[in-house]
Design a protein around this motif. Structure first.
Motif: not given
Length: 218
Positions: A8, A11, A96, A171, A190-194, A208-209, A212
């Motif tokens: 989150t 990385n 971040t 996440d 938090f779902n950056p990789y869909s 996704n970022s 937001k």
């Protein structure tokens, strides 16, 4: 606003890549590129299987079983090796840090993370995140692990805020979102990789970022 740490704010995927490179250099030396890719894929599978487990000896032993090393780290030293090197593989993006510091102008901010005290504190310190937050709660330190609602309630008490005026960002749909909902906190996934949500848990929102999140303070 309360944040999860791994994957989150930080990385973890990139950190695992860096850690693998260090293990490769320490235990194997030069290997062919195609072999290295196979090793990395397996290493990530083993790490994911043992995610959250403070003893990483099974990860190393599984890799050694598949690919015989030139130099084997003794089993009783693996935890020390991991704890010494893995936290140094983490770094926080400047964006971040900027986002968290912007949010901090408008709201109290905290981290709630599962993991060992030593490792999580080292990650936070190495990533310059420590000064950004009003409180940081680590599962091993308090004896509760997400998705246990008590670790979220502890964060509310430390921040002296009510659940209905709090958002949690994480996440993991089950540990983070499902867990915070048990404490009546709205969860932002938090779902950056869909990734697909295969659970019955419905987050309050999905992003996704992290930028937001600033929309909630405009």
């Amino acid at each position: 606003m309360i944040f999860d740490l791994d994957d989150t704010l930080l990385n973890r995927h990139q950190a695992v890549d860096k850690m693998f490179s260090f293990i490769l250099e320490t235990c194997y030396g030069d290997v062919e590129h195609s072999t290295e890719n196979k090793m990395l894929k397996l290493f990530k599978e083993y790490d994911k299987r043992d995610y959250g487990n403070s003893d990483k000896s099974r990860v190393f032993e599984s890799l050694y079983d598949e690919f015989s090393p030139k130099q084997r780290i003794p089993k009783n030293y693996i935890s020390d090796f991991w704890n010494s090197h893995f936290p140094n593989c983490f770094s926080a993006d400047q964006s971040t840090l900027n986002i968290v510091n912007t949010i901090k102008v408008h709201a109290k901010v905290a981290i709630v993370t599962n993991g060992s005290i030593h490792r999580q504190k080292a990650k936070i310190s190495n990533s310059n995140l420590g000064d950004c937050f009003d409180t940081i709660i680590i599962s091993e330190e308090v004896g509760f692990w997400k998705p246990d609602n008590r670790i979220f309630e502890l964060a509310l008490n430390k921040l002296n805020v009510q659940p209905e005026e709090t958002l949690f960002v994480g996440d993991d749909i089950e540990k983070d979102i499902g867990g915070c909902q048990k404490a009546n906190i709205k969860g932002i996934w938090f779902n950056p990789y869909s990734n697909k949500n295969d659970t019955e848990i419905q987050p309050f929102a999905e992003i996704n970022s992290l930028d937001k999140l600033l929309d909630y303070f405009r």
